[in-house]
Motif scaffolding. Structure first.
Motif, PDB file in Angstrom:
ATOM      1  N   CYS A 105      -8.882   4.316   2.143  1.00  0.00           N
ATOM      2  CA  CYS A 105      -9.818   3.179   2.102  1.00  0.00           C
ATOM      3  C   CYS A 105     -11.227   3.639   1.731  1.00  0.00           C
ATOM      4  N   GLY A 106     -11.702   4.679   2.377  1.00  0.00           N
ATOM      5  CA  GLY A 106     -13.047   5.172   2.094  1.00  0.00           C
ATOM      6  C   GLY A 106     -13.205   5.644   0.660  1.00  0.00           C
ATOM      7  N   ILE A 107     -12.209   6.381   0.196  1.00  0.00           N
ATOM      8  CA  ILE A 107     -12.252   6.883  -1.181  1.00  0.00           C
ATOM      9  C   ILE A 107     -12.234   5.721  -2.165  1.00  0.00           C
ATOM     10  N   ALA A 113      -9.992   3.675 -12.119  1.00  0.00           N
ATOM     11  CA  ALA A 113      -9.272   2.444 -11.761  1.00  0.00           C
ATOM     12  C   ALA A 113      -7.813   2.749 -11.429  1.00  0.00           C
ATOM     13  N   ALA A 114      -7.192   3.608 -12.223  1.00  0.00           N
ATOM     14  CA  ALA A 114      -5.791   3.967 -11.977  1.00  0.00           C
ATOM     15  C   ALA A 114      -5.639   4.654 -10.622  1.00  0.00           C
ATOM     16  N   LEU A 115      -6.582   5.533 -10.282  1.00  0.00           N
ATOM     17  CA  LEU A 115      -6.536   6.199  -8.980  1.00  0.00           C
ATOM     18  C   LEU A 115      -6.715   5.188  -7.846  1.00  0.00           C
ATOM     19  N   GLY A 116      -7.654   4.269  -8.004  1.00  0.00           N
ATOM     20  CA  GLY A 116      -7.863   3.232  -7.001  1.00  0.00           C
ATOM     21  C   GLY A 116      -6.624   2.371  -6.809  1.00  0.00           C
ATOM     22  N   LEU A 117      -5.977   2.015  -7.903  1.00  0.00           N
ATOM     23  CA  LEU A 117      -4.757   1.208  -7.820  1.00  0.00           C
ATOM     24  C   LEU A 117      -3.603   1.997  -7.204  1.00  0.00           C
ATOM     25  N   ALA A 124      -0.179   2.956  -2.551  1.00  0.00           N
ATOM     26  CA  ALA A 124       0.261   3.972  -1.587  1.00  0.00           C
ATOM     27  C   ALA A 124      -0.154   3.617  -0.162  1.00  0.00           C
ATOM     28  N   TYR A 125      -1.255   2.912  -0.017  1.00  0.00           N
ATOM     29  CA  TYR A 125      -1.742   2.512   1.305  1.00  0.00           C
ATOM     30  C   TYR A 125      -0.752   1.580   1.998  1.00  0.00           C
ATOM     31  N   SER A 126      -0.158   0.656   1.251  1.00  0.00           N
ATOM     32  CA  SER A 126       0.653  -0.401   1.851  1.00  0.00           C
ATOM     33  C   SER A 126       2.148  -0.308   1.575  1.00  0.00           C
ATOM     34  N   ALA A 127       2.517   0.177   0.401  1.00  0.00           N
ATOM     35  CA  ALA A 127       3.915   0.095  -0.027  1.00  0.00           C
ATOM     36  C   ALA A 127       4.752   1.245   0.529  1.00  0.00           C
ATOM     37  N   PRO A 128       5.967   0.914   0.969  1.00  0.00           N
ATOM     38  CA  PRO A 128       6.880   1.976   1.361  1.00  0.00           C
ATOM     39  C   PRO A 128       7.310   2.752   0.113  1.00  0.00           C
ATOM     40  N   PRO A 129       7.675   3.972   0.206  1.00  0.00           N
ATOM     41  CA  PRO A 129       7.860   4.718   1.443  1.00  0.00           C
ATOM     42  C   PRO A 129       6.597   5.432   1.927  1.00  0.00           C
ATOM     43  N   VAL A 130       5.526   5.407   1.144  1.00  0.00           N
ATOM     44  CA  VAL A 130       4.329   6.183   1.500  1.00  0.00           C
ATOM     45  C   VAL A 130       3.572   5.544   2.665  1.00  0.00           C
ATOM     46  N   ARG A 131       3.148   4.295   2.527  1.00  0.00           N
ATOM     47  CA  ARG A 131       2.406   3.540   3.555  1.00  0.00           C
ATOM     48  C   ARG A 131       1.361   4.395   4.265  1.00  0.00           C
TER      49      ARG A 131
END
Length: 152
Positions: A143-145, A115-119, A124-131
């Motif tokens: 997304c797939g993972i 769950a922690a990895l999914g969160l 990381a998918y949406s939030a800066p600075p990673v996006r």
């Protein structure tokens, strides 16, 4: 402080997106071959964690960080339309992250870690600075993972 309506929160969490990770978790339970005698509640918790908790969190995070683009392209969505007022989109994403992690403790260290990895990937998918979503390889992999791999 104006609270968002439950209907707007439900729309923000996008229940239609919950099915794939919920199904993947259920399939993983069956594929594990582990007897569910006396452990059905854990399976139900896992399905809820995969869909209405972690997946819903990812939807809230994504909509919060895309609110400026959505104001132009999809102004009817809950955040740009004002049905989720002020910073409530961010507050809901943070709250649902905490609720997800709290529920994940019921699944032991492996369930909590998953769950922690999914969160982490959701943020990381949406939030800066990673996006991660800005990169076709990293965003799609995240997304797939998250949707199928971790849930399974």
């Amino acid at each position: 402080m104006q609270l968002p309506a439950l209907s707007a929160v439900t729309e923000l969490f996008k229940p239609i997106t919950w099915f794939p990770p919920m199904w993947a978790f259920a399939c993983g339970v069956v594929a594990s071959g582990v007897s569910m005698d006396g452990r059905w509640l854990l399976a139900v918790v896992g399905v809820a964690l995969a869909g209405p908790l972690v997946c819903a969190t990812s939807q809230a995070v994504n909509d919060w960080y895309d609110r400026h683009v959505d104001a132009i392209n999809e102004p009817q969505r809950p955040i740009p339309s004002g049905r989720i007022p002020g910073q409530w989109g961010l507050y809901l994403a943070i709250l649902w992250t905490a609720v997800s992690l709290a529920v994940a403790t019921a699944l032991g260290p492996w369930g909590f870690g998953a769950a922690a990895l999914g969160l982490l990937l959701a943020w990381a998918y949406s939030a800066p600075p990673v996006r991660l979503k800005e990169n076709g390889w990293w965003g799609n992999a995240a997304c797939g993972i998250s949707y199928e791999g971790i849930a399974w």
